[in-house]
Scaffold this motif. Structure first.
Motif, mmCIF file in Angstrom:
data_model
loop_
_atom_site.group_PDB
_atom_site.id
_atom_site.type_symbol
_atom_site.label_atom_id
_atom_site.label_comp_id
_atom_site.label_asym_id
_atom_site.label_seq_id
_atom_site.Cartn_x
_atom_site.Cartn_y
_atom_site.Cartn_z
ATOM 1 N N GLU A 235 0.832 -1.207 0.000
ATOM 2 C CA GLU A 235 0.000 0.000 0.000
ATOM 3 C C GLU A 235 0.862 1.250 0.000
ATOM 4 N N VAL A 236 1.961 1.243 0.757
ATOM 5 C CA VAL A 236 2.897 2.370 0.721
ATOM 6 C C VAL A 236 3.526 2.460 -0.666
ATOM 7 N N ALA A 237 3.900 1.324 -1.244
ATOM 8 C CA ALA A 237 4.504 1.312 -2.582
ATOM 9 C C ALA A 237 3.551 1.893 -3.616
ATOM 10 N N ARG A 238 2.277 1.553 -3.510
ATOM 11 C CA ARG A 238 1.282 2.061 -4.468
ATOM 12 C C ARG A 238 1.041 3.556 -4.296
ATOM 13 N N ALA A 239 1.245 4.070 -3.088
ATOM 14 C CA ALA A 239 0.937 5.479 -2.804
ATOM 15 C C ALA A 239 1.909 6.436 -3.472
ATOM 16 N N PHE A 240 3.093 5.976 -3.812
ATOM 17 C CA PHE A 240 4.128 6.864 -4.348
ATOM 18 C C PHE A 240 4.447 6.507 -5.788
ATOM 19 N N GLY A 241 4.441 7.520 -6.642
ATOM 20 C CA GLY A 241 4.827 7.332 -8.035
ATOM 21 C C GLY A 241 3.636 7.312 -8.970
ATOM 22 N N ARG A 242 3.743 8.082 -10.063
ATOM 23 C CA ARG A 242 2.761 8.078 -11.136
ATOM 24 C C ARG A 242 3.500 7.918 -12.450
ATOM 25 N N PRO A 243 3.186 6.896 -13.242
ATOM 26 C CA PRO A 243 2.208 5.824 -13.022
ATOM 27 C C PRO A 243 2.575 4.975 -11.799
ATOM 28 N N ARG A 244 1.577 4.255 -11.292
ATOM 29 C CA ARG A 244 1.783 3.463 -10.082
ATOM 30 C C ARG A 244 2.749 2.316 -10.329
ATOM 31 N N ILE A 245 3.349 1.858 -9.249
ATOM 32 C CA ILE A 245 4.276 0.744 -9.310
ATOM 33 C C ILE A 245 3.590 -0.497 -9.888
ATOM 34 N N ASN A 246 4.325 -1.260 -10.696
ATOM 35 C CA ASN A 246 3.836 -2.556 -11.170
ATOM 36 C C ASN A 246 4.001 -3.580 -10.051
ATOM 37 N N LEU A 247 2.946 -4.314 -9.742
ATOM 38 C CA LEU A 247 3.012 -5.387 -8.757
ATOM 39 C C LEU A 247 2.592 -6.676 -9.454
ATOM 40 N N LEU A 248 3.560 -7.555 -9.667
ATOM 41 C CA LEU A 248 3.345 -8.762 -10.463
ATOM 42 C C LEU A 248 3.160 -9.961 -9.544
ATOM 43 N N PRO A 249 1.999 -10.631 -9.585
ATOM 44 C CA PRO A 249 1.765 -11.785 -8.715
ATOM 45 C C PRO A 249 2.435 -13.043 -9.243
ATOM 46 N N GLY A 250 2.903 -13.860 -8.326
ATOM 47 C CA GLY A 250 3.530 -15.123 -8.698
ATOM 48 C C GLY A 250 4.036 -15.827 -7.457
ATOM 49 N N ALA A 251 5.081 -16.630 -7.633
ATOM 50 C CA ALA A 251 5.621 -17.398 -6.507
ATOM 51 C C ALA A 251 7.134 -17.482 -6.619
ATOM 52 N N VAL A 252 7.769 -17.776 -5.490
ATOM 53 C CA VAL A 252 9.221 -17.965 -5.451
ATOM 54 C C VAL A 252 9.542 -19.370 -5.946
ATOM 55 N N THR A 253 10.504 -19.470 -6.859
ATOM 56 C CA THR A 253 10.885 -20.771 -7.431
ATOM 57 C C THR A 253 11.877 -21.485 -6.517
ATOM 58 N N ALA A 254 12.162 -22.726 -6.852
ATOM 59 C CA ALA A 254 13.065 -23.545 -6.029
ATOM 60 C C ALA A 254 14.462 -22.941 -5.949
ATOM 61 N N ASP A 255 14.884 -22.246 -7.021
ATOM 62 C CA ASP A 255 16.220 -21.646 -7.007
ATOM 63 C C ASP A 255 16.223 -20.206 -6.483
#
Length: 367
Positions: A235-255
């Motif tokens: 939420e803090v990350a989204r509050a700062f910067g225009r255009p808004r920060i990219n937040l990419l959903p996913g998962a951490v891999t084995a490596d």
């Protein structure tokens, strides 16, 4: 009370209005001579914080300290602070000059007429209202009234200024100009300032430090660099910067890397997280380039939007949309469905826990 600058501290301050909690154990420290911006959305507790410091609201519990002295039982008039309200609070039947002069005619801050005129003239010039001083407040525009209200605070000797969205009624161009003037005023006056705003651009431009307030609590305090590069949560990350920060959903891999849910985006990570953990990778649009070194991603143009000398390009990569800001010289020829290659530096990636219904995802630190 003397005009020497003060420290401001709130310790565990609670304030409720009926069933509504305005401040929930608020902790805040403003250093001597600092220009501190308190940023948050409507209803976060910003104005209540200012009024509590000023003594216009009394906390249900906790302490307000000025220069280390507990303000319990100290009347607003005796605290040595000057507050500018968003609602102007001017004398409508008086001229702009008389409104500016009113604090200097009080028994506490009375100045000789010549000295008062000199002080009012200097502040009026800084605020661009010198030509309006003889005009009745009722004949001023909203923006002009707001500058008079700000000036009335700044002419008064005070240990601290408390400014509640003082630029909110100005148009965009004048706001930008006044931000620059305010910073200059702060340097001239050398007075501790607690400044409330809902505008992240304003907070980044003005604040020596910024406090992010949410639901009556300070979520994060830091310099503009700390808030920008090390946001506490999504939420803090989204509050700062225009255009808004990219937040990419996913998962951490084995490596220890990142992979999006559809497998189309893979990124190296500098932050250490548990393999299989659901995460969000944050990357600001200005940290993605169409040329240059970094980890490469391929996609197709979804849409472009001109932003003055730059162009915002939204790129589709699998199921994700990623925004970047590029110079017009690099992006002017791009059209929807054109293939593009993006470059991202691993050091510019931020890693967060995945958002949950009860709270935003918190940042995961670097190795």
């Amino acid at each position: 009370m003397s005009s020497k600058k003060a420290t401001i501290a709130l310790r565990g301050v609670h304030k409720t209005y009926g069933r509504t909690t305005a401040l929930d154990g608020l902790e805040l420290d403003v250093r001597e001579g600092e220009f501190f911006c308190l940023l948050g959305p409507s209803g976060a507790g910003k104005t209540t914080t200012l009024k509590t410091v000023a003594g216009l609201e009394l906390p249900d519990s906790g302490a307000v300290l000025l220069d280390g002295a507990d303000m319990k039982g100290v009347e607003p008039y005796d605290r040595g602070v000057a507050m500018c309200f968003e609602s102007y609070a001017l004398y409508p039947h008086k001229s702009a000059y008389d409104n500016l002069a009113s604090p200097l005619r009080s028994p506490r801050h009375r100045l000789p007429a010549a000295e008062a005129r000199e002080r009012i003239g200097a502040i009026a010039e800084l605020l661009g209202i010198s030509a309006l001083l003889d005009r009745p407040v009722g004949r001023l525009s909203n923006g002009q009234r707001q500058r008079v209200a700000l000036g009335r605070v700044l002419v008064r000797p005070a240990r601290a200024f408390l400014l509640d969205e003082p630029l909110s009624h100005l148009d965009a161009k004048l706001r930008q100009q006044m931000r620059a003037e305010l910073k200059a005023i702060g340097a001239v006056q050398h007075t501790t300032t607690l400044y409330v705003t809902h505008d992240s651009v304003e907070a980044l431009a003005l604040g020596d430090r910024i406090g992010v307030i949410r639901e009556g609590r300070i979520v994060q305090t830091g310099t503009r660099e700390e808030i920008w590069y090390q946001p506490y949560d999504t939420e803090v990350a989204r509050a700062f910067g225009r255009p808004r920060i990219n937040l990419l959903p996913g998962a951490v891999t084995a490596d220890g890397g990142f992979r999006s849910a559809d497998g189309k985006v893979e990124l190296p990570l500098r932050a250490q997280a548990t393999p299989g953990m659901d995460v969000l990778v944050g990357v600001r649009p200005r940290d993605i380039t169409l040329t240059g070194p970094g980890h490469e991603l391929t996609g197709t143009v979804y849409v472009t939007e001109v932003l003055g000398r730059a162009i915002e390009v939204t790129v589709r990569i699998g199921e994700l949309h990623v925004s970047l800001v590029a110079p017009r010289s690099e992006a002017a020829g791009l059209r929807p469905d054109d293939p593009v290659r993006l470059s991202v530096r691993p050091e510019n990636l931020l890693l967060f826990e995945a958002d949950r219904p009860e709270r935003p995802g918190r940042r995961i630190g670097t190795r």
